[in-house]
Design a protein around this motif. Structure first.
Motif, mmCIF file in Angstrom:
data_model
loop_
_atom_site.group_PDB
_atom_site.id
_atom_site.type_symbol
_atom_site.label_atom_id
_atom_site.label_comp_id
_atom_site.label_asym_id
_atom_site.label_seq_id
_atom_site.Cartn_x
_atom_site.Cartn_y
_atom_site.Cartn_z
ATOM 1 N N PHE A 124 0.855 -1.172 0.000
ATOM 2 C CA PHE A 124 0.000 0.000 0.000
ATOM 3 C C PHE A 124 0.901 1.235 0.000
ATOM 4 N N ALA A 125 0.568 2.232 -0.793
ATOM 5 C CA ALA A 125 1.301 3.490 -0.735
ATOM 6 C C ALA A 125 1.147 4.097 0.652
ATOM 7 N N PRO A 126 2.157 4.830 1.135
ATOM 8 C CA PRO A 126 2.035 5.454 2.460
ATOM 9 C C PRO A 126 0.811 6.351 2.592
ATOM 10 N N ASP A 127 0.399 6.960 1.464
ATOM 11 C CA ASP A 127 -0.778 7.838 1.484
ATOM 12 C C ASP A 127 -1.966 7.163 0.812
ATOM 13 N N PHE A 128 -2.102 5.853 0.996
ATOM 14 C CA PHE A 128 -3.163 5.097 0.348
ATOM 15 C C PHE A 128 -4.551 5.664 0.649
ATOM 16 N N GLY A 129 -4.718 6.244 1.824
ATOM 17 C CA GLY A 129 -6.012 6.792 2.206
ATOM 18 C C GLY A 129 -6.510 7.863 1.262
ATOM 19 N N THR A 130 -5.598 8.592 0.610
ATOM 20 C CA THR A 130 -5.990 9.636 -0.336
ATOM 21 C C THR A 130 -5.689 9.246 -1.782
ATOM 22 N N SER A 131 -4.577 8.541 -2.005
ATOM 23 C CA SER A 131 -4.192 8.187 -3.382
ATOM 24 C C SER A 131 -4.799 6.875 -3.861
ATOM 25 N N SER B 27 5.881 10.909 -1.904
ATOM 26 C CA SER B 27 4.576 11.550 -2.066
ATOM 27 C C SER B 27 3.985 11.057 -3.372
ATOM 28 N N THR B 28 2.691 11.215 -3.542
ATOM 29 C CA THR B 28 2.058 10.779 -4.782
ATOM 30 C C THR B 28 2.547 11.594 -5.959
ATOM 31 N N GLN B 29 2.900 12.840 -5.713
ATOM 32 C CA GLN B 29 3.417 13.675 -6.804
ATOM 33 C C GLN B 29 4.830 13.271 -7.179
ATOM 34 N N TYR B 30 5.657 12.941 -6.167
ATOM 35 C CA TYR B 30 7.041 12.536 -6.412
ATOM 36 C C TYR B 30 7.325 11.225 -5.671
ATOM 37 N N PRO B 31 6.892 10.087 -6.216
ATOM 38 C CA PRO B 31 7.121 8.807 -5.530
ATOM 39 C C PRO B 31 8.600 8.445 -5.495
ATOM 40 N N GLN B 32 9.043 7.902 -4.364
ATOM 41 C CA GLN B 32 10.412 7.436 -4.184
ATOM 42 C C GLN B 32 10.367 6.108 -3.435
ATOM 43 N N LEU B 33 10.916 5.071 -4.045
ATOM 44 C CA LEU B 33 10.876 3.736 -3.462
ATOM 45 C C LEU B 33 12.233 3.074 -3.594
ATOM 46 N N TYR B 34 12.445 2.049 -2.773
ATOM 47 C CA TYR B 34 13.610 1.183 -2.879
ATOM 48 C C TYR B 34 13.123 -0.236 -3.143
#
Length: 231
Positions: free
Chosen positions: A58-65, A132-139
């Motif tokens: 789940f994205a960290p901001d799944f509640g909104t994205s 962030s949803t605008q600038y996603p950064q993952l490993y």
């Protein structure tokens, strides 16, 4: 059906469970009489199907994205009839079923040897604190699941930018100094920790991957370990 990974997210009232399987990605709200929602990974949207989901988050901001991220691979054996064939791995995302690759581009992983990472069971995803949803950064940590292939894999930094006219651009690049079977990753602040799935060696960086000192003592098993950090 093989279950490869799962993740949990809570909205404060209900828990939501996402699972990655060899058939698809499914999501369930932990509520009486709730049913699994099929996220239709294998609905033919971009000219590909027969995909295996190896890892899901789940994205960290799944509640909104409402965004899910998954590392998937084409099941080349099932698609092409060759039992020894393996497909490339890539990162994809969706905010609704059957919309994989529509919010952000799908991105593959080109390793130190300029080859693309192929399907494996040893994959891990962590989010950068600046996600962030605008600038996603993952490993994304990837390790070969072939016995004693301790130099096949790497840790990849994946980043992108959202777009209002189509899927957002995504890029990936390895950040470990050589190819190693780094199948598990944990991130806390500016600290990133990875483990070689075959040797058990653990490496830590506090400078975005510019240096990777070997940990004096491994907090995980000698092989097939899984790293976890205290919240």
């Amino acid at each position: 059906t093989y279950l490869w990974d799962m993740d949990i997210w809570s909205d404060g009232t209900y828990n939501y469970l996402a699972v990655a399987t060899d058939l698809d990605v499914f999501v369930l709200r932990d509520q009486l009489l709730s049913e699994w929602v099929d996220y239709e990974l294998n609905v033919q949207v971009k000219g590909t199907n027969d995909r295996i989901a190896r890892e899901v988050r789940f994205a960290p901001d799944f509640g909104t994205s409402e965004l899910l991220w998954a590392v998937v691979a084409e099941d080349a054996a099932r698609a092409g009839g060759n039992p020894w064939a393996v497909g490339d791995l890539f990162l994809t995302s969706a905010d609704t079923p059957a919309q994989w690759g529509q919010v952000f581009e799908e991105v593959a992983f080109e390793n130190y040897a300029t080859n693309y990472e192929v399907d494996t069971r040893f994959v891990d995803i962590e989010f950068d604190p600046g996600y962030s949803t605008q600038y996603p950064q993952l490993y994304v940590a990837i390790a070969s699941d072939r016995y004693d292939d301790d130099e096949v894999g790497n840790l990849y930094y994946v980043y992108g930018e959202s777009s209002t006219t189509g899927p957002g651009d995504m890029e990936s690049g390895y950040i470990f100094f050589e190819d190693q079977a780094l199948g598990t990753v944990e991130v806390s602040g500016n600290t990133i920790m990875v483990q070689n799935s075959w040797t058990g060696d653990v490496y830590v960086t506090n400078d975005a991957g510019n240096s990777w000192p070997l940990a004096k003592r491994s907090p995980a098993g000698n092989f097939w370990g899984q790293l976890y950090m205290h919240p």
